[in-house]
Design an enzyme around this catalytic site. Structure first.
Site, short mmCIF file in Angstrom:
data_model
loop_
_atom_site.label_atom_id
_atom_site.label_comp_id
_atom_site.label_asym_id
_atom_site.label_seq_id
_atom_site.Cartn_x
_atom_site.Cartn_y
_atom_site.Cartn_z
N GLU A 50 0.83 -1.32 0.06
CA GLU A 50 0.01 0.12 0.00
C GLU A 50 0.76 1.29 -0.15
OE1 GLU A 50 -3.20 0.71 -0.62
OE2 GLU A 50 -3.53 -1.66 -0.57
N TYR A 144 -6.47 6.25 4.84
CA TYR A 144 -6.68 5.35 3.46
C TYR A 144 -5.99 4.06 3.87
CZ TYR A 144 -5.69 2.76 -0.50
OH TYR A 144 -5.32 1.52 -1.28
N ASP A 162 -9.17 6.73 -1.66
CA ASP A 162 -7.95 7.24 -2.14
C ASP A 162 -8.42 8.26 -3.37
OD1 ASP A 162 -8.37 5.36 -4.12
OD2 ASP A 162 -6.16 4.61 -4.33
#
Ligand code: SF4
Length: 241
Positions: A50, A144, A162
């Protein structure tokens, strides 16, 4: 079916929310790319993916992700490494604050994790907390990333927004909202939360699907409405008709 609670955002009826999720997840099951971070539930590996994916294209992350994890396979190995070595392994991905924060996070978790978030797991390895609220307290973890780790690693029912997701949600439900405005960001999060399915397992698919549709079909440069599973529900599409 009751309407979704979307806190100041446009009211969306329950049937629309249900249809949105059902179509989205069915599309994902047919069209998802085979990406390595989708084949794991290791919280640390998911966190690495991520962080790498923020500001960096998938194809580039595909090169760096396995190499980085080979060098630093666990939070403990990362925590024991020197920061300069971690940043060097990140070289080529840019935005080095991500690497520094990841290193800081590994040290915080290895040092305090078990005490801060309950018993250590049975295999004795340091891990991340499962809920988005605790994840938010870690260095470099924003809303996020917290939602992504909570839902993708722990299959918790946590929302994530996002740029891709914000674009998709506004185009479908609320074309007047602007993700650059703080007030509208809250509304976009509220709508996204209202679309979540009931279980954590389905949330895993749902969140992956939001990201995937935003990356492949409803992109910043082009709207591929002709192949989009959401077009019958989509306000932006309806305006063009
Ligand atoms: S119908 Fe078009 S604008 Fe609407 S979500 Fe799909 S691709 Fe985006």
């Amino acid at each position: 079916m009751p309407a979704g609670r979307t806190h100041g955002a446009p009211r969306i009826d329950g049937e629309t929310l249900l249809a949105f999720g059902t179509r989205l997840r069915a599309w994902y099951r047919r069209n998802a790319r085979d990406l390595p971070w989708r084949a794991t539930r290791d919280p640390y590996h998911i966190l690495v993916s991520e962080l790498m994916l923020q500001q960096t294209q998938v194809s580039r992350v595909m090169e760096f992700y396995p190499r980085f994890l080979e060098r630093f396979p666990t939070l403990e190995v990362l925590a024991a490494a020197r920061e300069t070595h971690v940043v060097a392994a990140w070289e080529g991905l840019g935005y080095y604050a991500r690497a520094r924060n990841l290193h800081k996070l590994s040290r915080a978790v290895v040092r305090e994790g078990a005490a801060a978030w309950g018993d250590p797991p049975s295999n004795g390895r340091a891990t991340l907390p499962p809920d988005a609220e605790s994840l938010r307290r870690l260095p470099g973890v924003g809303p996020y990333t917290a939602g992504a780790v909570s839902s993708f690693a722990f299959e918790r029912r946590a929302a994530l927004v996002d740029t891709n997701v914000a674009r998709l949600i506004t185009r479908v439900f609320a074309p007047r909202l602007d993700a650059r405005r703080a007030r509208d960001q809250k509304r976009i999060w509220a709508i996204t939360e209202a679309t979540l399915p009931r279980t954590g397992k389905a949330t895993w698919v749902h969140n992956q699907a939001l990201m995937e549709l935003g990356a492949l079909v409803c992109t910043a440069r082009v709207k591929r409405c002709g192949v989009c599973p959401l077009r019958r529900l989509c306000k932006t599409y309806q305006r063009r008709m």
